[in-house]
Design an enzyme around this catalytic site. Structure first.
Site, PDB file in Angstrom:
ATOM      1  N   LYS A 118       0.857  -1.452   0.155  1.00 53.26           N
ATOM      2  CA  LYS A 118       0.019  -0.004  -0.018  1.00 53.26           C
ATOM      3  C   LYS A 118       0.978   1.208   0.098  1.00 53.26           C
ATOM      4  CE  LYS A 118      -3.938  -2.477  -0.038  1.00 53.26           C
ATOM      5  NZ  LYS A 118      -3.140  -3.830   0.039  1.00 53.26           N
ATOM      6  N   GLY A 166      -8.956  -5.510   2.461  1.00 54.23           N
ATOM      7  CA  GLY A 166     -10.202  -6.089   2.942  1.00 54.23           C
ATOM      8  C   GLY A 166     -10.579  -5.518   4.222  1.00 54.23           C
ATOM      9  N   TYR A 204      -8.197  10.210   7.687  1.00 53.41           N
ATOM     10  CA  TYR A 204      -9.589   9.877   7.589  1.00 53.41           C
ATOM     11  C   TYR A 204     -10.788  10.793   6.945  1.00 53.41           C
ATOM     12  CZ  TYR A 204     -13.815   7.405   8.789  1.00 53.41           C
ATOM     13  OH  TYR A 204     -14.981   6.889   9.105  1.00 53.41           O
ATOM     14  N   GLU A 277      -9.326   1.573  -6.850  1.00 52.68           N
ATOM     15  CA  GLU A 277     -10.261   1.982  -5.575  1.00 52.68           C
ATOM     16  C   GLU A 277     -10.031   3.649  -5.080  1.00 52.68           C
ATOM     17  OE1 GLU A 277     -10.663  -1.011  -2.808  1.00 52.68           O
ATOM     18  OE2 GLU A 277     -11.467  -2.364  -4.366  1.00 52.68           O
ATOM     19  N   GLU A 290      -6.257   2.163  -3.103  1.00 52.07           N
ATOM     20  CA  GLU A 290      -5.168   0.950  -3.283  1.00 52.07           C
ATOM     21  C   GLU A 290      -5.733   0.362  -4.773  1.00 52.07           C
ATOM     22  OE1 GLU A 290      -6.118  -1.926  -0.735  1.00 52.07           O
ATOM     23  OE2 GLU A 290      -8.206  -2.144  -1.303  1.00 52.07           O
ATOM     24  N   ARG A 294      -6.310  -8.126  -9.600  1.00 55.92           N
ATOM     25  CA  ARG A 294      -7.062  -9.419  -9.744  1.00 55.92           C
ATOM     26  C   ARG A 294      -8.524  -9.354 -10.296  1.00 55.92           C
ATOM     27  NH1 ARG A 294     -10.357  -9.158  -5.487  1.00 55.92           N
ATOM     28  NH2 ARG A 294      -9.607  -8.546  -3.409  1.00 55.92           N
ATOM     29  N   ARG A 340     -24.096  -9.569  -1.523  1.00 59.13           N
ATOM     30  CA  ARG A 340     -23.427 -10.772  -1.229  1.00 59.13           C
ATOM     31  C   ARG A 340     -24.348 -11.754  -0.321  1.00 59.13           C
ATOM     32  NH1 ARG A 340     -17.189  -9.069  -0.788  1.00 59.13           N
ATOM     33  NH2 ARG A 340     -16.836  -7.623  -2.652  1.00 59.13           N
TER      34      ARG A 340
END
Length: 489
Positions: A118, A166, A204, A277, A290, A294, A340
Site C-alpha cells: 500500500k 479487505g 480519515y 479504488e 489502492e 485481480r 453478497r
C-alpha cells in the site's frame, strides 16, 4: 504463450462460485478446465462441472504453491487462473507459475508486488498524478513516530497495514489517546494476516463513498476502463452490496477517475484485469486508496451494465491476444446491483452459520443473475469464507434495478442455514439507500432507523408464513418481519 494462441487447458486454483464462473467461461471458449480441490470440497459443484479434477489434500492446501504448480504440470494445463482470494494477489505464486513455464492469468509478479504494497502503491500513484489521501510518506515504525506525524496531519486518522486489504490491519484513531492502542492493534493484525507488521498513517475522510474503476489492459499498451462501481455499503470494512454506476457521480468526475486509473495502469505496465479504488468525498473530490491486481468479487455488476465478459477477456489477455474493444466501444446501459449472500446469522452479530442446505431455489426472471456453487444437500464447510451466493439485478435505471433486487431477494429460498437475505431486504427499502445517499458509514449512521425494523411484503397470493428476525447491527437490536414462502410450495 505470448503469441496469441488460445489455451487448451487451464487449471483453476480456487473454489466456490468464482471457480464455477471460470469453468463456465472456459467451456464457452472451448478450453478444458482442471479443478483443484481439497478434502472439504470433494463433492462441490465446480468439481462436478470441470473437465477434470485434482485433489490437493487437506483444507489448507489451497495455499500450497508447490502442489498447485505440480498439479498444473501433471495435468498438462498451460495456465493457472487464481480467481480472487487465496493466492490471487501473491507475487510468489505468480513467479512460481512463470518459473515452471506456466502462464499466470494476472499481472506480472513485479507489478503485483509493487501495487500490493500500500505504501509503494501510494507513492506510485502520486508519481502518475493520481490524487492521494494525505498521510505518512512511508511505513511508520514506532508509536512515537506515529504521534509526531499525527500531530502535523491532525485527527481523525487511519492506521493501515502496508501489505493489507479487505479492512484487515486497519484501525481508526479519533485522537491522541486512541493512537497507541490502535497502532499496536493494527500492527498485530497485520502481522497475523499478512506476515508483515508494517503500517502507515492516512487522513480519515469523513462520510466518504467507496468508488472503484474496473480496468482491462492487454500486452500491447491498450488500457480500457469499464465505468465505475459504488462499493460504499460495507460492514467492518467488508463490502456487502455493490452497484454500477455510482448513483451520485457526475459524468465529468467519472471520466476523470477513469482517466487517472488508466494513467496509473500505464505507468506500471499493467496487464490483465485490475481495479483502482478511490474514496469520494461530498464535493466529488476523489483520492486513491489502492489497486486490486485481480478480478473482483463484484465484477458482475460491471458486466451487466457494459455487456463485457470480464473473465473471458482476462483469459484472452493472458493468452497474448489484444483487447476485443476500445474505450469508445464502452457504453454504460442501465444500472446493476449485487448483494453478497452469506451463510451468517444476522441475529447473532453475523456469526458464520455453516451447515447443510436442505432447500435451494434461486430467483430467476429478466435481469436477474445468480452466481453460486451451492445446491440442495450441499454442506457448507466452516473452513472458508461464508459467502454462498451473489445475487445480481439489472434495470433500465437504478429504480428498476432496486425493485428487481427486492423481488429477487424475496424469491430466493435457502433452507437449512441462516443467511443475510433478510438483512439485504432491510437495507434495500431504507430511504437513504433508495435515494442513493449511502456512504461507508451507512450502517453506523442509521442505527436508529434500523432499530425500528421494517416490514417486507410482496403481496403475492402464495405467501403463507411470516418470519420474525431479531437482528443486531452495531449492538443495536431490531425486529424485522419478513413475509415468506414455505420451502417446497
Amino acid at each position: 504463450m505470448g503469441g496469441g494462441f488460445m489455451f487448451k487447458k487451464i487449471l483453476i486454483a480456487n473454489r466456490g462460485e468464482i471457480a464455477l464462473r471460470i469453468i463456465h467461461a472456459c467451456k464457452e471458449m472451448g478450453i478444458d478446465s482442471v479443478m483443484t480441490y481439497t478434502d472439504a470440497d470433494k463433492e462441490s459443484l465446480p468439481c462436478r462441472k470441470a473437465s477434470e479434477t485434482y485433489n490437493l489434500g487437506a483444507p489448507r492446501e489451497y495455499l500450497n504453491i508447490e502442489k498447485i504448480v505440480f498439479a498444473a504440470k501433471k495435468t498438462g494445463a498451460e495456465a493457472i487462473h487464481p480467481g480472487y482470494g487465496f493466492l490471487a494477489e501473491n507475487p510468489a505464486f505468480a513467479r512460481a507459475c512463470l518459473d515452471a513455464g506456466l502462464v499466470f492469468i494476472g499481472p506480472s509478479p513485479e507489478v503485483m508486488k509493487l501495487m500490493g504494497d500500500k505504501v509503494q502503491a501510494k507513492e506510485t500513484a502520486q508519481k502518475a498524478g493520481v490524487p492521494v489521501v494525505p498521510g505518512s510518506s512511508g511505513a511508520v515504525a514506532t508509536i512515537a513516530e506515529a504521534e509526531a506525524i499525527a500531530a502535523q496531519m491532525g485527527y481523525p486518522l487511519l492506521i493501515k497495514a502496508s501489505a493489507g486489504g479487505g479492512g484487515r490491519g486497519m484501525r481508526l484513531a479519533q485522537n491522541v489517546t486512541d493512537l497507541s492502542r490502535a497502532f499496536m492493534s493494527a500492527c498485530t493484525e497485520a502481522q497475523s494476516c499478512f506476515g508483515d507488521s508494517s503500517v502507515y498513517l492516512e487522513k480519515y475522510i469523513t462520510e466518504p463513498r467507496h468508488v472503484e474503476i474496473q480496468l482491462l489492459a492487454d500486452n500491447f499498451g491498450n488500457v480500457v476502463f469499464l465505468g465505475e462501481r459504488d462499493c460504499s455499503l460495507q460492514r467492518r470494512h467488508q463490502k456487502i452490496l455493490e452497484e454500477a454506476p455510482c448513483p451520485v457521480l457526475s459524468v465529468t468526475t467519472a471520466q476523470k477517475m477513469g482517466d487517472v486509473a488508466v494513467r496509473l495502469a500505464k505507468q506500471v505496465g499493467y496487464r490483465g484485469v485490475g481495479t483502482v479504488e478511490f474514496l469520494l468525498d461530498a464535493d466529488e473530490k476523489f483520492y486513491f486508496m489502492e489497486m486490486n491486481t485481480r478480478i473482483q468479487v463484484e465484477h458482475p455488476v460491471t458486466e451487466m451494465v457494459t455487456g463485457v465478459d470480464i473473465v473471458k477477456e482476462q483469459i484472452r489477455i493472458a493468452a497474448g491476444l489484444p483487447l476485443s474493444f476500445q474505450q469508445h466501444d464502452i457504453k454504460i446501459r442501465g444500472a446493476a446491483i449485487e448483494c453478497r449472500i452469506n451463510a451468517e446469522d444476522p441475529a447473532q452479530n453475523f456469526l458464520p452459520n455453516p451447515g447443510t442446505i436442505r432447500q435451494y431455489v434461486p430467483p430467476a426472471g429478466f435481469g436477474v443473475r445468480v452466481e453460486s456453487a451451492v445446491f440442495p444437500g450441499y454442506t457448507i464447510p466452516n473452513l472458508y469464507d461464508s459467502m454462498i451466493a451473489k445475487l445480481i439485478s439489472w434495470g433500465r435505471d437504478r429504480q428498476e434495478a432496486v425493485a428487481r433486487m427486492q423481488r429477487a431477494l424475496n424469491d430466493f429460498v435457502i433452507e437449512g442455514v441462516k443467511t443475510t437475505i433478510p438483512f439485504h431486504q432491510m437495507i434495500l427499502q431504507h430511504q437513504d439507500f433508495q435515494s442513493g445517499r449511502v456512504t461507508t458509514n451507512f450502517l453506523a449512521k442509521n442505527q436508529t432507523d434500523l432499530s425500528k425494523g421494517f416490514s417486507v411484503s410482496t403481496n403475492l397470493p402464495h405467501q403463507k408464513i411470516v418470519r420474525k428476525y431479531h437482528l443486531t447491527v452495531n449492538d443495536v437490536v431490531y425486529e424485522l418481519t419478513i413475509a415468506g414462502r414455505i420451502a417446497g410450495e
